[in-house]
Enzyme design. Sequence first.
Site, PDB file in Angstrom:
ATOM      1  N   GLU A  59       0.867  -1.188   0.000  1.00  0.00           N
ATOM      2  CA  GLU A  59       0.000   0.000   0.000  1.00  0.00           C
ATOM      3  C   GLU A  59       0.901   1.234   0.000  1.00  0.00           C
ATOM      4  O   GLU A  59       1.671   1.441   0.942  1.00  0.00           O
ATOM      5  CB  GLU A  59      -0.915  -0.018   1.230  1.00  0.00           C
ATOM      6  CG  GLU A  59      -1.650   1.274   1.514  1.00  0.00           C
ATOM      7  CD  GLU A  59      -2.579   1.738   0.392  1.00  0.00           C
ATOM      8  OE1 GLU A  59      -3.536   1.019   0.078  1.00  0.00           O
ATOM      9  OE2 GLU A  59      -2.338   2.835  -0.173  1.00  0.00           O
ATOM     10  N   GLN A  67     -14.638   6.205   2.460  1.00  0.00           N
ATOM     11  CA  GLN A  67     -15.227   6.971   1.365  1.00  0.00           C
ATOM     12  C   GLN A  67     -16.750   7.189   1.479  1.00  0.00           C
ATOM     13  O   GLN A  67     -17.255   8.215   1.008  1.00  0.00           O
ATOM     14  CB  GLN A  67     -14.887   6.306   0.026  1.00  0.00           C
ATOM     15  CG  GLN A  67     -13.379   6.185  -0.208  1.00  0.00           C
ATOM     16  CD  GLN A  67     -13.010   5.303  -1.385  1.00  0.00           C
ATOM     17  OE1 GLN A  67     -13.761   5.154  -2.341  1.00  0.00           O
ATOM     18  NE2 GLN A  67     -11.827   4.698  -1.325  1.00  0.00           N
ATOM     19  N   CYS A 185     -20.296   2.711  -5.498  1.00  0.00           N
ATOM     20  CA  CYS A 185     -21.531   3.248  -4.936  1.00  0.00           C
ATOM     21  C   CYS A 185     -22.408   3.904  -6.005  1.00  0.00           C
ATOM     22  O   CYS A 185     -22.431   5.138  -6.140  1.00  0.00           O
ATOM     23  CB  CYS A 185     -21.271   4.220  -3.803  1.00  0.00           C
ATOM     24  SG  CYS A 185     -22.796   4.512  -2.867  1.00  0.00           S
ATOM     25  N   ASP A 322     -13.571  -3.224  -5.275  1.00  0.00           N
ATOM     26  CA  ASP A 322     -13.871  -2.498  -6.508  1.00  0.00           C
ATOM     27  C   ASP A 322     -13.144  -3.061  -7.724  1.00  0.00           C
ATOM     28  O   ASP A 322     -13.601  -2.896  -8.855  1.00  0.00           O
ATOM     29  CB  ASP A 322     -13.485  -1.019  -6.339  1.00  0.00           C
ATOM     30  CG  ASP A 322     -14.396  -0.281  -5.369  1.00  0.00           C
ATOM     31  OD1 ASP A 322     -15.397  -0.870  -4.920  1.00  0.00           O
ATOM     32  OD2 ASP A 322     -14.098   0.895  -5.067  1.00  0.00           O
ATOM     33  N   THR A 331     -19.369  -1.702  -3.615  1.00  0.00           N
ATOM     34  CA  THR A 331     -19.562  -0.922  -2.377  1.00  0.00           C
ATOM     35  C   THR A 331     -18.724  -1.513  -1.245  1.00  0.00           C
ATOM     36  O   THR A 331     -18.298  -2.680  -1.297  1.00  0.00           O
ATOM     37  CB  THR A 331     -21.034  -0.940  -1.899  1.00  0.00           C
ATOM     38  OG1 THR A 331     -21.378  -2.291  -1.561  1.00  0.00           O
ATOM     39  CG2 THR A 331     -21.995  -0.403  -2.945  1.00  0.00           C
ATOM     40  N   ALA A 333     -20.043  -2.109   1.568  1.00  0.00           N
ATOM     41  CA  ALA A 333     -20.949  -3.095   2.172  1.00  0.00           C
ATOM     42  C   ALA A 333     -20.775  -4.453   1.510  1.00  0.00           C
ATOM     43  O   ALA A 333     -20.819  -5.499   2.174  1.00  0.00           O
ATOM     44  CB  ALA A 333     -22.391  -2.614   2.036  1.00  0.00           C
ATOM     45  N   CYS A 365     -26.822  -0.073  -0.680  1.00  0.00           N
ATOM     46  CA  CYS A 365     -26.667   1.333  -1.007  1.00  0.00           C
ATOM     47  C   CYS A 365     -27.502   2.149  -0.022  1.00  0.00           C
ATOM     48  O   CYS A 365     -28.736   2.084  -0.059  1.00  0.00           O
ATOM     49  CB  CYS A 365     -27.132   1.580  -2.439  1.00  0.00           C
ATOM     50  SG  CYS A 365     -26.663   3.222  -2.966  1.00  0.00           S
TER      51      CYS A 365
HETATM   52  P1  FAD Z   1     -10.282   1.381  -1.947  1.00  0.00           P
HETATM   53  O1  FAD Z   1     -10.940   1.515  -0.618  1.00  0.00           O
HETATM   54  O2  FAD Z   1     -10.363   2.513  -2.896  1.00  0.00           O
HETATM   55  O3  FAD Z   1      -8.764   1.013  -1.650  1.00  0.00           O
HETATM   56  C1  FAD Z   1      -7.830   0.722  -2.663  1.00  0.00           C
HETATM   57  C2  FAD Z   1      -6.445   0.837  -2.028  1.00  0.00           C
HETATM   58  O4  FAD Z   1      -5.465   0.334  -2.940  1.00  0.00           O
HETATM   59  C3  FAD Z   1      -6.078   2.269  -1.703  1.00  0.00           C
HETATM   60  O5  FAD Z   1      -5.638   2.372  -0.366  1.00  0.00           O
HETATM   61  C4  FAD Z   1      -4.982   2.590  -2.696  1.00  0.00           C
HETATM   62  O6  FAD Z   1      -4.024   3.520  -2.190  1.00  0.00           O
HETATM   63  C5  FAD Z   1      -4.365   1.224  -2.932  1.00  0.00           C
HETATM   64  N1  FAD Z   1      -3.692   1.100  -4.218  1.00  0.00           N
HETATM   65  C6  FAD Z   1      -4.042   1.667  -5.385  1.00  0.00           C
HETATM   66  N2  FAD Z   1      -3.168   1.339  -6.343  1.00  0.00           N
HETATM   67  C7  FAD Z   1      -2.242   0.532  -5.770  1.00  0.00           C
HETATM   68  C8  FAD Z   1      -1.095  -0.127  -6.266  1.00  0.00           C
HETATM   69  N3  FAD Z   1      -0.706  -0.006  -7.532  1.00  0.00           N
HETATM   70  N4  FAD Z   1      -0.376  -0.874  -5.396  1.00  0.00           N
HETATM   71  C9  FAD Z   1      -0.747  -1.005  -4.109  1.00  0.00           C
HETATM   72  N5  FAD Z   1      -1.835  -0.394  -3.583  1.00  0.00           N
HETATM   73  C10 FAD Z   1      -2.570   0.350  -4.422  1.00  0.00           C
HETATM   74  N6  FAD Z   1     -19.838   2.087  -0.154  1.00  0.00           N
HETATM   75  C11 FAD Z   1     -20.812   1.710   0.715  1.00  0.00           C
HETATM   76  O7  FAD Z   1     -20.838   0.548   1.123  1.00  0.00           O
HETATM   77  N7  FAD Z   1     -21.771   2.587   1.151  1.00  0.00           N
HETATM   78  C12 FAD Z   1     -21.782   3.880   0.762  1.00  0.00           C
HETATM   79  O8  FAD Z   1     -22.630   4.659   1.183  1.00  0.00           O
HETATM   80  C13 FAD Z   1     -20.768   4.326  -0.139  1.00  0.00           C
HETATM   81  N8  FAD Z   1     -20.732   5.602  -0.552  1.00  0.00           N
HETATM   82  C14 FAD Z   1     -19.692   6.040  -1.324  1.00  0.00           C
HETATM   83  C15 FAD Z   1     -19.648   7.371  -1.677  1.00  0.00           C
HETATM   84  C16 FAD Z   1     -18.603   7.859  -2.434  1.00  0.00           C
HETATM   85  C17 FAD Z   1     -18.567   9.300  -2.817  1.00  0.00           C
HETATM   86  C18 FAD Z   1     -17.548   6.974  -2.828  1.00  0.00           C
HETATM   87  C19 FAD Z   1     -16.376   7.499  -3.627  1.00  0.00           C
HETATM   88  C20 FAD Z   1     -17.595   5.625  -2.501  1.00  0.00           C
HETATM   89  C21 FAD Z   1     -18.672   5.130  -1.752  1.00  0.00           C
HETATM   90  N9  FAD Z   1     -18.784   3.790  -1.399  1.00  0.00           N
HETATM   91  C22 FAD Z   1     -19.781   3.369  -0.575  1.00  0.00           C
HETATM   92  C23 FAD Z   1     -17.896   2.775  -2.045  1.00  0.00           C
HETATM   93  C24 FAD Z   1     -16.757   2.258  -1.169  1.00  0.00           C
HETATM   94  O9  FAD Z   1     -16.087   3.311  -0.546  1.00  0.00           O
HETATM   95  C25 FAD Z   1     -15.797   1.453  -2.052  1.00  0.00           C
HETATM   96  O10 FAD Z   1     -16.536   0.449  -2.724  1.00  0.00           O
HETATM   97  C26 FAD Z   1     -14.680   0.815  -1.240  1.00  0.00           C
HETATM   98  O11 FAD Z   1     -13.889   1.801  -0.612  1.00  0.00           O
HETATM   99  C27 FAD Z   1     -13.793  -0.040  -2.135  1.00  0.00           C
HETATM  100  O12 FAD Z   1     -12.795  -0.631  -1.376  1.00  0.00           O
HETATM  101  P2  FAD Z   1     -11.463  -1.197  -2.097  1.00  0.00           P
HETATM  102  O13 FAD Z   1     -10.603  -1.682  -1.012  1.00  0.00           O
HETATM  103  O14 FAD Z   1     -11.834  -2.088  -3.203  1.00  0.00           O
HETATM  104  O15 FAD Z   1     -10.842   0.121  -2.745  1.00  0.00           O
END
Ligand code: FAD
Length: 422
Positions: A59, A67, A185, A322, A331, A333, A365
Amino acid sequence: MPATPPPASEHPTSPAPRGGGTEPTSGRHRVVVIGGGSAGISVAARLHRAGVTGIALVEPSDTHWYQPLWTLVGGGQAPLRTSRRPEGSLIPDGVRWIRGRALGVDPEARTVNLADGAVLAYEHLVMAPGLQLDWDGVPGLAEAVGHDRVSSNYSPEYAPRTWELIRRMRSGTAVFTHPATPLKCGGAPQKIAYLAADHWRRQKVLDDIRVVLVVPDQTLFKVPAWSEVLQRVAERYGIEVRLRSEMTAVDGGAREITVTDHATGTAQTIGYDLLHAVPPQRAPDWVAASPLADPASPQGFVAADQYTLQHPTHHDVFAIGDVAHLPTSKTGAAIRKQAPVVTGNLLDVMNGRAPSHHYDGYTSCPLVTARDRMLLAEFDYDLRPAPTFPLLDPFKERRSMWLFKRYALPRVYWHGMLRGRL
Ligand code: FAD
């Protein structure tokens, strides 16, 4: 004790040999997790609690963001700082934090290349680097966002600005857009429209503001019963809903956008005084270019069995969050339900068994429909409602649900989900 990042010189890796080779010179990690966001931390915490050692988490960032709160930040209902924690305070003790950026994966050699030239070897890999916001995906958007009365809750840099624009607006046209790609989301592009409209209603200026919501789909939400409720919410505020439509260009200087109607193929120019834009979204470039990308995903998301979350050809690789190409909404969730499945199946594979844990596509959602009301839409792959509170009618806007989102869900996230407890 929180984990501390090792200095670059102490990476448990060594630089790639000259000549483009990818042979690691240090030992193999039992599990490498790429990404320390919602998904990566949840899985690392669960694996650690299950007694797995030899976990490395890659990371680059020293900040972790919750978020889901950014919608309320943009709506003036939460300060940005409450959505932020130091990354090091969340990495489980005993999990090695490699503060670097992954640049490539070789699933045959079972290695990960980092931006600093180091090569990490793994026995099992968890892909959790999230998605990338494609600000260049709409001509003019990258130049306009952050200026020209254009904002977006999709970035912590701009979310506070959304509220500034909403707060100052007394008349004119406010446009809220939703991209045509998969997005995190799916409800967030419209939730901010409802928060803004309710604020303007309370300020008694809503009659002087034209609110336009541009949505690429046939309906406001993919589950018909919630879509009908949202249609009534939009009518309540007098919001002009443009279905099957997409923002295809921004002219920040002229304060105009082009909206293309996919049903008729026609393009129209709309002038704005406030634009809340959500950019198109896709897999990080290095993921889309890797052998793990799903050829069936136009955005290059990682292939994964929709039930086991295991990569279809590289069985030591799992995808979560994601970055995974799954037929459900992206999401946090959803990740809460995916994390135990990935952890359980990784333990199965480590012990020579076939994956036995199944994810049903659950996602949720929290549809904020007013400054004190919310609908909690929870459903699975079959779009069947999957309510956490089965005794409550999920199609009714409730103040209790708004309180749940604002105060209870962040606690569940920081103290339950990211600790591998919930
Ligand atoms: P992220 O949390 O984005 O984490 C990805 C991580 O990977 C980051 O820390 C990043 O720095 C790291 N990374 C990136 N590239 C690299 C690389 N090359 N090497 C190593 N590390 C890397 N979800 C809900 O459940 N309810 C809600 O109400 C909701 N509302 C939202 C509202 C908004 C405005 C937004 C933007 C999102 C919302 N979400 C909601 C969605 C939720 O936040 C995401 O689905 C969730 O954060 C995804 O998690 P993730 O770990 O897949 O990605």
